[in-house]
Design an enzyme around this catalytic site. Structure first.
Site, short mmCIF file in Angstrom:
data_model
loop_
_atom_site.label_atom_id
_atom_site.label_comp_id
_atom_site.label_asym_id
_atom_site.label_seq_id
_atom_site.Cartn_x
_atom_site.Cartn_y
_atom_site.Cartn_z
N LYS A 182 0.81 -1.16 0.22
CA LYS A 182 -0.03 -0.09 -0.04
C LYS A 182 0.80 1.32 0.05
O LYS A 182 1.80 1.28 0.91
CB LYS A 182 -0.70 0.02 1.18
CG LYS A 182 -1.76 1.07 1.40
CD LYS A 182 -2.50 1.03 2.74
CE LYS A 182 -1.37 1.38 3.77
NZ LYS A 182 -2.26 1.43 5.04
N ASP B 119 -10.08 2.99 10.40
CA ASP B 119 -10.65 4.54 10.41
C ASP B 119 -11.58 5.13 9.34
O ASP B 119 -13.00 4.86 9.59
CB ASP B 119 -9.49 5.20 10.33
CG ASP B 119 -9.57 6.73 11.03
OD1 ASP B 119 -11.00 7.36 11.19
OD2 ASP B 119 -8.77 7.51 11.29
N ARG C 287 0.62 5.39 0.56
CA ARG C 287 -0.52 6.55 1.23
C ARG C 287 0.01 7.70 1.03
O ARG C 287 1.14 8.31 1.40
CB ARG C 287 -0.63 6.21 2.64
CG ARG C 287 -1.35 7.20 3.33
CD ARG C 287 -1.60 6.94 4.70
NE ARG C 287 -1.62 5.68 5.45
CZ ARG C 287 -2.84 5.22 5.70
NH1 ARG C 287 -4.14 5.96 5.42
NH2 ARG C 287 -3.10 3.95 6.19
N ALA D 131 -11.91 3.60 6.55
CA ALA D 131 -11.93 2.37 5.71
C ALA D 131 -11.46 2.28 4.41
O ALA D 131 -11.90 1.53 3.47
CB ALA D 131 -13.72 2.14 5.61
#
EC number: 2.7.6.1
Length: 316
Positions: A197, A227, A199, A229
């Site tokens: 992932k 949090d 971010r 999602a």
């Protein structure tokens, strides 16, 4: 066996229902305390029964509103200390500010450590927390900290659904969660997959790559918290596109900041398994959500702490 004459349990306002269940499981009566707000927002607390010479437990998640609940806990502890409680043990099912556990940029605070300092200075003798976002937070305290786990509850739940073996894969939503995913996979006797992932901004995530095999399998995401999602729902889409038969998710802490519920409702996730470490408002209780209670975990911890027994043995 808890010595009921020497032990008291109280609750703040953040998660009263869980506190009631913990008290009931432990065979204790929830203590009486008056918690009010002055018109200017200041917190007022009065302990309405004697705690002198007692081992006292206070249940309070520092969830939304984080600062209100944290300040309420600190004032509660101060009131107990001034009322001559023998020991003050705080049960924090969800430890707020846990994501601020290190400096990632210059001139940033380490707020997790600040909260640890505040609790210790207020007069806390022991902290009982669950699934901290970062393990190193345990080292921020100079007092005992017992680190509870919800993973055994989740493993039991999925086993009872028949999810185990080669037809199942446990998915970590990022590289940092591999250890957690591996523990669940060991209990379900299955393999793991990892999502790589990236971010770009806070509360935004983008799925880039998948490590592992999910085609034709029941995929179970596991994380410490959900949090907004974005991570889970993007990951679920990626897993489904790669041929997963069904996609589930589980987490200990259902923070569920907006637009989490909307995202989860629209997602390919068949079920989201959470705990009651954070009190979930009725408006957020959608059909996809399954809530497991952690009351017995904390009740067992109280029993072992008051009898000077090992708490870590609960998870061996």
């Amino acid at each position: 066996m808890i010595n009921f004459n020497n032990v008291k349990i109280f609750s703040g306002n953040s998660n009263l229902e869980l506190a009631k269940k913990i008290a009931e499981k432990a065979g204790l009566q929830l203590g009486k305390a008056e918690i009010q707000r002055f018109k200017d927002g200041e917190v007022y607390i009065e302990i309405e029964e004697t705690v002198r010479g007692r081992d006292v437990f206070v249940v309070q998640s520092t969830s939304e509103p984080v600062n209100e609940n944290l300040m309420e806990l600190l004032i509660f502890v101060d009131a107990l200390k001034r009322a001559s409680a023998k020991t003050i043990n705080v049960i924090i099912p969800y430890y707020g500010y846990a994501r601020q556990d290190r400096k990632s940029k210059p001139r940033e605070p380490i707020t997790s450590k600040l909260v640890a300092n505040l609790l210790t200075t207020a007069g806390v003798n022991r902290v009982v927390a669950m699934d901290l976002h970062a393990d190193q937070i345990q080292g921020f305290f100079d007092i005992p900290l017992d680190h509870m786990q919800a993973l055994p509850l989740m493993a039991r739940y999925f086993k009872e659904k028949g999810f185990k073996g080669d037809e199942v894969v446990v998915v970590s939503p990022d590289v940092g969660g591999v250890k957690r995913a591996r523990k669940l996979a060991e209990k379900l006797d299955c393999k793991i997959a990892i999502i790589d992932k990236r971010r770009p901004k806070p509360n935004m995530s983008e799925v880039m790559n998948l490590i592992g095999e999910v085609e034709g399998k029941i995929a179970i995401f596991i994380d410490d918290m959900i949090d907004t999602a974005g991570t889970i729902t993007n990951g679920a889409d990626a897993i489904a596109q790669r041929g997963a038969k069904e996609v589930y998710a589980c987490c200990t802490h259902a923070v569920f900041s907006d637009p989490a519920i909307e995202r989860l409702e629209k997602s390919v996730l068949k079920e989201i398994v959470i705990t009651d470490s954070i009190a979930l408002p009725e408006r957020k209780k959608i059909d996809k959500i399954k809530i497991l209670s952690v009351d017995s975990v904390f009740a067992n911890a109280i029993d072992r702490i008051t009898n000077n027994q090992s708490v870590s043995e609960l998870f061996n």
